[in-house]
Design a protein around this motif. Sequence first.
Motif, mmCIF file in Angstrom:
data_model
loop_
_atom_site.group_PDB
_atom_site.id
_atom_site.type_symbol
_atom_site.label_atom_id
_atom_site.label_comp_id
_atom_site.label_asym_id
_atom_site.label_seq_id
_atom_site.Cartn_x
_atom_site.Cartn_y
_atom_site.Cartn_z
ATOM 1 N N SER A 263 10.680 -21.052 30.812
ATOM 2 C CA SER A 263 10.212 -20.124 31.847
ATOM 3 C C SER A 263 8.800 -19.667 31.524
ATOM 4 N N PHE A 264 8.061 -19.316 32.557
ATOM 5 C CA PHE A 264 6.692 -18.858 32.335
ATOM 6 C C PHE A 264 6.672 -17.489 31.668
ATOM 7 N N ASP A 265 7.724 -16.725 31.837
ATOM 8 C CA ASP A 265 7.776 -15.410 31.198
ATOM 9 C C ASP A 265 7.704 -15.527 29.684
ATOM 10 N N SER A 266 8.231 -16.620 29.128
ATOM 11 C CA SER A 266 8.222 -16.774 27.676
ATOM 12 C C SER A 266 6.837 -17.128 27.143
ATOM 13 N N VAL A 267 5.908 -17.479 28.027
ATOM 14 C CA VAL A 267 4.530 -17.758 27.608
ATOM 15 C C VAL A 267 3.557 -16.932 28.444
ATOM 16 N N SER A 268 4.000 -15.798 28.922
ATOM 17 C CA SER A 268 3.189 -14.984 29.838
ATOM 18 C C SER A 268 1.893 -14.496 29.204
ATOM 19 N N CYS A 269 1.848 -14.432 27.874
ATOM 20 C CA CYS A 269 0.626 -13.973 27.217
ATOM 21 C C CYS A 269 -0.542 -14.916 27.483
ATOM 22 N N LEU A 270 -0.255 -16.174 27.833
ATOM 23 C CA LEU A 270 -1.320 -17.129 28.110
ATOM 24 C C LEU A 270 -2.151 -16.710 29.320
ATOM 25 N N ALA A 271 -1.521 -15.981 30.233
ATOM 26 C CA ALA A 271 -2.247 -15.538 31.432
ATOM 27 C C ALA A 271 -3.353 -14.555 31.093
ATOM 28 N N ASP A 272 -3.258 -13.912 29.934
ATOM 29 C CA ASP A 272 -4.259 -12.926 29.526
ATOM 30 C C ASP A 272 -5.378 -13.532 28.693
ATOM 31 N N SER A 273 -5.312 -14.822 28.458
ATOM 32 C CA SER A 273 -6.371 -15.480 27.683
ATOM 33 C C SER A 273 -7.506 -15.883 28.615
ATOM 34 N N SER A 274 -8.701 -15.408 28.317
ATOM 35 C CA SER A 274 -9.855 -15.689 29.181
ATOM 36 C C SER A 274 -10.603 -16.949 28.761
ATOM 37 N N SER A 275 -10.347 -17.461 27.553
ATOM 38 C CA SER A 275 -11.096 -18.613 27.040
ATOM 39 C C SER A 275 -10.360 -19.933 27.208
#
Length: 691
Positions: A263-275
């Motif tokens: 699920s995308f929720d398990s890697v949701s922190c990737l959405a906060d990566s700007s680089s």
Amino acid sequence: MIPGKYRSVSGRAANNVNCGLHLVIQTSPLPEKNKVRFKKVEFKLNKDTSSFPGRLLQHDLERNYSSRQGDHINLVSSSLSSFPILQRSSEEKILYSDRLSLERQKLTVCPIINGEDHLRLLNFQHNFITRIQNISNLQKLISLDLYDNQIEEISGLSTLRCLRVLLLGKNRIKKISNLENLKSLDVLDLHGNQITKIENINHLCELRVLNLARNFLSHVDNLNGLDSLTELNLRHNQITFVRDVDNLPCLQHLFLSFNNISSFDSVSCLADSSSLSDITFDGNPIAQESWYKHTVLQNMMQLRQLDMKRITEEERRMASVLAKKEEEKKRESHKQSLLKEKKRLTINNVARQWDLQQQRVANIATNEDRKDSDSPQDPCQIDGSTLSAFPEETGPLDSGLNNALQGLSVVDTYLVEVDGDTLSLYGSGALESLDRNWSVQTAGMITTVSFTFIEFDEIVQVLPKLKIKFPNSLHLKFKETNLVMLQQFNALAQLRRIDQLTIDPQGNPVVNFTLWKYYVLFRLSHFSMQKINGTEVTQNDMIMAERLFGILAHVASSELPQYRLISILGDARKKQFRYLLESKGKKPGIINEENNDSKRLVGENTNRATLNYTTRDFYNEKLEEIKEKKKFCKTYIEDLVKEATEINMKNEALQKLWPQMFIELVRDAVIEIRNKNSYMKLCLQQITDQK
């Protein structure tokens, strides 16, 4: 499939002036089945060039170089040490003074390397080394390649402070450790090991490439401090969730292929990566989902490549559209889940209140039975209907019940739900919904009405509204409604029509009676019911019902006087009943056979109509009305008796006084008219005074 190893190569001679070491990741020349396709990526170690020797590297460290160099290397044993000692020819030292390759030498230990203090690149690939040792004197070493050995622990590197590239892929390492002094490390390759946790690398602030592919990682975290990391390879692990990646300010390439991310929720922190610009999820359960691509693109707008494929503007646009639809669907699903949970909690709350109410009624009934055990009440007759005497609900509640009621939330004590063609009512408060202004479309759509946790006597009071509000209702369901006697089914006769009737055994003891279905069929025969509790009604059932209860209706109607029958029947039935009575005086030959059949049917329906049901509240109201009438009649009779007594007493007194009064009247009259002239003047004077 085994990932390719890192190889050290130099740039062309013409381009090597004032440049650092160039590192190229390329596929290892292993058999086809063991290959992993790596993107060819070039890393430049552009640190201070003063740390590099002034002389440039002249040759690539490829396989042909390794074999050629190995021809000039001798490993000799020493009686003073258990380790072999490395010896190189003078020509070899001059030609390759800063590099040494011991690839495929079947080494089990690291040899002693003396006189090679200027070494920068050291290659131990494809040996059988189990422990890193005997290289602490190589303090200028920049690249150490121990790929494809049998090393179980990272050790012996504390003095290599200049080390920039450490390649330990395809070993047996279980834990990342002993890297505290390698603060200048730029590339760390630990793929193909047995590592289960990312740890002890937070101090590597200059690390740019970290390869942990083909390990036993189940989650990704503890990446804080890796401020220079640009590429992270986590392929072929057992990863289920990812954290801390958004804290890597320089991360551009992240490879998560072939893991267990669902699920995308398990890697949701990737959405906060700007680089982050390049990421792979192929081989994960998430990549099989229909929403996978547009969800990733919607949450990671900065991506340029997904699963090694370049992202087009059209894909971004489509992802945005689909993501909006998905978000709307998700909100609706969330809303439905909340409503479903609220429904469950409300029904549980209604059920608790119902149980408390039933327990309270049972306790009151028990107390009343104890008080009246010596003088039981007989059933009462009111308006020709047989009614049970209900005890009044008086007296204080039990303290335990009172506390329970106070602790119970009074919010949402009833529920009204319309689901397709079914109207479900939970709790007595739900009956008030029948007074709402229902739309014609909704009301006409309702064919099934379900009552749960509501007293049947309360339901009876709203049946007329039900008939008007929902004219197409054909199926009634009762659960936990206290249906306890056959007489209660009489109340359903006032409805317009019933095709199906469902009485749940839970909270309805009447279903324990063997003949309850036959009574329902008999009393509601004018509905021509099709199903009772899901079972089809047959003609034999109707015949049996008539045989069992037909005499009951006849007795009930014959025992009542005519005026009582007329008062019980409705207006339409009154006309039919009068027609029936008028027909009794005619001769049989005057009425044809069709009329006889019609009269017979009318008589049956009329007889059934005398079997009605009066609710407890109506009974109490009627009882109070009778008490008031009795009281009024008693007072009226007492007043009449008192008045008659007074009149009689006055009459008796008059009879006693009348003889004397008559004599006095005659005497006064004679005296008045004795002098005629005076009497006439007196009369004239009285007449004048009256005018």
